[in-house]
Design a protein around this motif. Structure first.
Motif, PDB file in Angstrom:
ATOM      1  N   VAL A   1       3.462  -3.960   6.526  1.00 46.24           N
ATOM      2  CA  VAL A   1       3.521  -3.839   5.069  1.00 46.24           C
ATOM      3  C   VAL A   1       2.160  -3.437   4.511  1.00 46.24           C
ATOM      4  CG1 VAL A   1       3.881  -5.107   2.914  1.00 46.24           C
ATOM      5  CG2 VAL A   1       5.464  -5.416   4.829  1.00 46.24           C
ATOM      6  N   ILE A   2       1.095  -4.054   5.013  1.00 42.74           N
ATOM      7  CA  ILE A   2      -0.253  -3.719   4.552  1.00 42.74           C
ATOM      8  C   ILE A   2      -0.570  -2.251   4.830  1.00 42.74           C
ATOM      9  CG2 ILE A   2      -2.713  -4.123   4.975  1.00 42.74           C
ATOM     10  CD1 ILE A   2      -2.002  -7.062   5.494  1.00 42.74           C
ATOM     11  N   ASN A   3      -0.139  -1.774   5.996  1.00 43.29           N
ATOM     12  CA  ASN A   3      -0.422  -0.405   6.401  1.00 43.29           C
ATOM     13  C   ASN A   3       0.121   0.601   5.389  1.00 43.29           C
ATOM     14  OD1 ASN A   3      -1.463   1.565   8.071  1.00 43.29           O
ATOM     15  ND2 ASN A   3       0.140   1.416   9.607  1.00 43.29           N
ATOM     16  N   PHE A   4       1.342   0.349   4.888  1.00 44.08           N
ATOM     17  CA  PHE A   4       2.001   1.292   3.978  1.00 44.08           C
ATOM     18  C   PHE A   4       1.746   0.995   2.503  1.00 44.08           C
ATOM     19  CE2 PHE A   4       4.241   2.139   7.872  1.00 44.08           C
ATOM     20  CZ  PHE A   4       4.618   3.474   7.788  1.00 44.08           C
ATOM     21  N   GLU A   5       1.096  -0.109   2.215  1.00 49.30           N
ATOM     22  CA  GLU A   5       0.924  -0.512   0.816  1.00 49.30           C
ATOM     23  C   GLU A   5      -0.023   0.416   0.064  1.00 49.30           C
ATOM     24  OE1 GLU A   5       1.110  -4.778  -0.662  1.00 49.30           O
ATOM     25  OE2 GLU A   5      -1.052  -4.424  -0.559  1.00 49.30           O
ATOM     26  N   PHE A   6      -1.092   0.839   0.718  1.00 50.09           N
ATOM     27  CA  PHE A   6      -2.051   1.746   0.097  1.00 50.09           C
ATOM     28  C   PHE A   6      -2.328   2.886   1.063  1.00 50.09           C
ATOM     29  CE2 PHE A   6      -6.175   3.482  -0.926  1.00 50.09           C
ATOM     30  CZ  PHE A   6      -6.182   3.534  -2.305  1.00 50.09           C
ATOM     31  N   HIS A  18     -13.279  -2.372   9.250  1.00 49.94           N
ATOM     32  CA  HIS A  18     -13.258  -3.052   7.952  1.00 49.94           C
ATOM     33  C   HIS A  18     -12.250  -2.397   7.022  1.00 49.94           C
ATOM     34  CE1 HIS A  18     -14.547  -4.991   4.298  1.00 49.94           C
ATOM     35  NE2 HIS A  18     -14.914  -3.840   3.743  1.00 49.94           N
ATOM     36  N   ASN A  19     -11.426  -3.207   6.370  1.00 51.87           N
ATOM     37  CA  ASN A  19     -10.518  -2.737   5.327  1.00 51.87           C
ATOM     38  C   ASN A  19     -11.126  -3.116   3.989  1.00 51.87           C
ATOM     39  OD1 ASN A  19      -8.442  -2.241   3.507  1.00 51.87           O
ATOM     40  ND2 ASN A  19      -6.840  -2.992   4.864  1.00 51.87           N
ATOM     41  N   PRO A  20     -11.485  -2.119   3.157  1.00 51.84           N
ATOM     42  CA  PRO A  20     -12.177  -2.419   1.894  1.00 51.84           C
ATOM     43  C   PRO A  20     -11.273  -3.014   0.817  1.00 51.84           C
ATOM     44  CG  PRO A  20     -11.705  -0.076   2.037  1.00 51.84           C
ATOM     45  CD  PRO A  20     -11.295  -0.667   3.362  1.00 51.84           C
ATOM     46  N   LEU A  21      -9.969  -3.033   1.055  1.00 50.99           N
ATOM     47  CA  LEU A  21      -9.054  -3.560   0.046  1.00 50.99           C
ATOM     48  C   LEU A  21      -8.965  -5.076   0.153  1.00 50.99           C
ATOM     49  CD1 LEU A  21      -6.287  -0.829   0.367  1.00 50.99           C
ATOM     50  CD2 LEU A  21      -8.033  -1.037  -1.410  1.00 50.99           C
ATOM     51  N   PRO A  22      -8.487  -5.757  -0.914  1.00 53.13           N
ATOM     52  CA  PRO A  22      -8.434  -7.216  -0.888  1.00 53.13           C
ATOM     53  C   PRO A  22      -7.615  -7.749   0.291  1.00 53.13           C
ATOM     54  CG  PRO A  22      -8.106  -6.406  -3.111  1.00 53.13           C
ATOM     55  CD  PRO A  22      -8.099  -5.211  -2.219  1.00 53.13           C
ATOM     56  N   ALA A  23      -8.058  -8.875   0.839  1.00 52.64           N
ATOM     57  CA  ALA A  23      -7.358  -9.497   1.967  1.00 52.64           C
ATOM     58  C   ALA A  23      -5.946  -9.877   1.553  1.00 52.64           C
ATOM     59  CB  ALA A  23      -8.126 -10.722   2.438  1.00 52.64           C
ATOM     60  N   SER A  24      -5.032  -9.851   2.533  1.00 53.16           N
ATOM     61  CA  SER A  24      -3.622 -10.133   2.242  1.00 53.16           C
ATOM     62  C   SER A  24      -2.996 -10.907   3.388  1.00 53.16           C
ATOM     63  CB  SER A  24      -2.865  -8.819   2.037  1.00 53.16           C
ATOM     64  OG  SER A  24      -1.479  -9.053   1.902  1.00 53.16           O
ATOM     65  N   THR A  25      -1.999 -11.704   3.068  1.00 51.64           N
ATOM     66  CA  THR A  25      -1.270 -12.458   4.091  1.00 51.64           C
ATOM     67  C   THR A  25      -0.003 -11.728   4.537  1.00 51.64           C
ATOM     68  OG1 THR A  25      -0.082 -13.689   2.381  1.00 51.64           O
ATOM     69  CG2 THR A  25      -2.125 -14.667   3.206  1.00 51.64           C
ATOM     70  N   ILE A  64      -5.102  -1.317  -9.547  1.00 54.67           N
ATOM     71  CA  ILE A  64      -4.842  -0.764  -8.209  1.00 54.67           C
ATOM     72  C   ILE A  64      -5.082  -1.804  -7.123  1.00 54.67           C
ATOM     73  CG2 ILE A  64      -5.617   0.967  -6.530  1.00 54.67           C
ATOM     74  CD1 ILE A  64      -6.201   2.799  -8.980  1.00 54.67           C
ATOM     75  N   ARG A  65      -6.132  -2.590  -7.239  1.00 56.62           N
ATOM     76  CA  ARG A  65      -6.474  -3.537  -6.181  1.00 56.62           C
ATOM     77  C   ARG A  65      -5.661  -4.836  -6.245  1.00 56.62           C
ATOM     78  NH1 ARG A  65     -11.515  -2.341  -3.740  1.00 56.62           N
ATOM     79  NH2 ARG A  65     -12.611  -0.615  -4.777  1.00 56.62           N
ATOM     80  N   TYR A  66      -5.359  -5.320  -7.452  1.00 55.53           N
ATOM     81  CA  TYR A  66      -4.792  -6.662  -7.567  1.00 55.53           C
ATOM     82  C   TYR A  66      -3.395  -6.719  -8.181  1.00 55.53           C
ATOM     83  CZ  TYR A  66      -9.668  -7.734  -6.598  1.00 55.53           C
ATOM     84  OH  TYR A  66     -10.905  -7.778  -6.013  1.00 55.53           O
ATOM     85  N   HIS A 106      -6.419   2.902   5.215  1.00 53.76           N
ATOM     86  CA  HIS A 106      -7.174   1.678   5.474  1.00 53.76           C
ATOM     87  C   HIS A 106      -6.398   0.633   6.269  1.00 53.76           C
ATOM     88  CE1 HIS A 106     -10.461   3.024   2.977  1.00 53.76           C
ATOM     89  NE2 HIS A 106      -9.684   3.152   1.920  1.00 53.76           N
ATOM     90  N   GLY A 107      -5.086   0.654   6.188  1.00 58.01           N
ATOM     91  CA  GLY A 107      -4.292  -0.361   6.869  1.00 58.01           C
ATOM     92  C   GLY A 107      -4.158  -0.148   8.362  1.00 58.01           C
ATOM     93  N   PHE A 108      -4.587   0.992   8.862  1.00 60.59           N
ATOM     94  CA  PHE A 108      -4.473   1.290  10.297  1.00 60.59           C
ATOM     95  C   PHE A 108      -5.347   0.346  11.112  1.00 60.59           C
ATOM     96  CE2 PHE A 108      -6.224   3.773  13.944  1.00 60.59           C
ATOM     97  CZ  PHE A 108      -5.059   3.810  14.707  1.00 60.59           C
TER      98      PHE A 108
END
Length: 458
Positions: free
Chosen positions: A293-298, A281-288, A70-72, A268-270
């Motif tokens: 995209v991050i907002n809708f990813e999880f 804080h976003n507890p999910l792994p950092a992303s570029t 789920i995370r990676y 979390h992406g909000f």
């Protein structure tokens, strides 16, 4: 069968290396009960066995190593699905994310837009019911007001586009601003194609945000989103693209992504507005990846496996001929099926004078039922006159499942009963001839008052 029909079938034949598989022979690739004929693909779609295998593989991976997957792993796999859809829809990958269904996409747009007094949402009489209720909710909870364009099909595309423009100008003359317009690619009930390309262009000319409900879009009609350039578009993949439920692709061009600050639900992406001394804080792994995209990813914990099946579904579609061949076959089959069913029933196809409504995988045929006669039967059984359309519709819906091992979408529309036919690659004209004969028998039972007898026993 017309020469055009034969040409389409010929293309399908060549796509299989000389062995025709479209129709009943292709049914074995899907998951149907042997005693069930799926004549209503348009409501919930379905998918082939190879896609089910892919989905279960992803589900197994998620259970074998939950956090790792789920995370990676999942973020990489969903990017592959986004990239695959960018080729199908001819849209930049950074404009595409996934949501569970088209209704979620429409809700996401309307609940993110900020409405001021005298700002309007314009929509059409044939809007999907859940989306109309969403508009109603927005008008109850914000200053937004709704404008509904009323009509009953068949209407001409020219009239629909001009009536839309007229309504927008009418609102401007009142000192109001039409902020957003919601319209379909293909209407759900009745199943007709909408001139969505022209409506999108009209929105651009009039300064109105275009929100396209393409629930019947990907895999159904040709969509080239960079050329179409809507402000927002959401398309189910589980209806016509052979992807498991629920999966929809959500397109938002870069210019509008800042307008959609929150997913549904907010997750979390909000990114909240900055407040002095407050850190988020976003507890999910950092992303570029981009904030959009991050907002809708999880978006909460759900089974995201259907999103990951996109590449396998596209691979399957390519193996049986590809998008153009599939759509050509289904569009022509829908036309031929409607014509043949109308001949058997002695009725008519829902179509306009320019023949544009049936340029899709759906068609609608009038049922041979007299409203006056049915209302008379209903009245004697104590059924309210205003309810008879729904009562008969619901009785037929249950009767085809219980007695015939199929389902067809019925509607009471324009003071008449209609059936919506769905064409798909695992169906052929003989299936619809059988359906028409079944409908003829069923309508005879309605005319004999069987629906009223059942109702009186409830």
């Amino acid at each position: 069968m017309t020469s055009k029909s034969l040409a389409v079938l010929g293309n399908a034949d060549r796509a299989y290396g000389g062995k025709l598989k479209f129709g009943k022979e292709l049914r074995k690739e899907f998951l149907f009960d042997e005693k069930y004929l799926n004549l209503n693909h348009g409501s919930f779609g379905t998918y082939p066995r190879v896609v089910q295998t892919a989905m279960r593989k992803f589900q197994d991976q998620a259970e074998a190593r939950p956090d790792d997957f789920i995370r990676y792993t999942y973020p990489k796999l969903i990017d592959e699905s986004r990239a695959a859809m960018s080729k199908v829809l001819k849209a930049p990958v950074e404009t595409l994310v996934f949501v569970p269904n088209a209704t979620t996409g429409i809700n996401t747009v309307l609940r993110n837009l900020i409405f001021k007094p005298r700002e309007k949402i314009i929509y059409f009489a044939t809007i999907y019911g859940a989306c109309e209720k969403t508009v109603t909710y927005i008008t109850e909870t914000t200053p937004a007001e709704a404008v509904k364009i009323q009509y009953t099909y068949p209407v001409e595309d020219d009239w629909l586009v001009e009536e839309f423009k007229r309504k927008v100008h009418e609102e401007k003359e009142k000192g109001c601003n039409v902020k957003v317009a919601i319209f379909d690619t293909v209407v759900s009930m009745p199943g007709v194609r909408v001139p969505f390309e022209r409506l999108t262009e009209a929105c651009r000319e009039l300064g109105v945000l275009s929100c396209v409900d393409a629930a019947h879009g990907a895999g159904h009609v040709n969509l080239e989103l960079e050329r179409l350039d809507p402000d927002f578009l959401v398309s189910n993949c589980h209806k016509w693209l052979f992807v498991p439920r629920g999966c929809a692709i959500f397109y938002v061009p870069l210019r509008n992504q800042h307008l959609l600050r929150s997913t549904l639900p907010t997750s979390h992406g909000f990114t909240p507005f900055p407040k002095p001394g407050v850190k988020y804080h976003n507890p999910l792994p950092a992303s570029t990846k981009s904030a959009y995209v991050i907002n809708f990813e999880f978006v909460g914990t759900i089974d995201n496996a259907p999103y990951l099946c996109i590449p396998e579904a596209i691979k399957f579609r390519e193996s049986i001929g590809g998008e153009e061949t599939i759509q050509s076959y289904c569009h022509q089959l829908a036309k031929d099926a409607a014509k043949r069913a109308a001949e058997i029933l002695g009725t008519e196809v829902l179509e306009n004078s320019t023949g544009t409504l049936t340029n899709c995988c759906l068609s609608n045929v009038k049922l041979p039922l007299s409203l006056d006669e049915i209302q008379s039967i209903a009245l004697k059984a104590g059924i309210d006159q205003d309810s008879v359309g729904t009562v008969v519709r619901d009785w037929m819906s249950r009767a085809v499942i219980d007695g015939f091992g199929t389902f067809m979408a019925f509607m009471f529309y324009g003071d008449a009963w209609w059936v919506r036919l769905s064409a798909q690659v695992y169906l052929e004209i003989e299936d619809f001839e059988w359906a028409a004969q079944t409908l003829k028998q069923l309508c005879g039972r309605v005319a004999d008052g069987e629906f009223a007898a059942v109702r009186s026993q409830l």
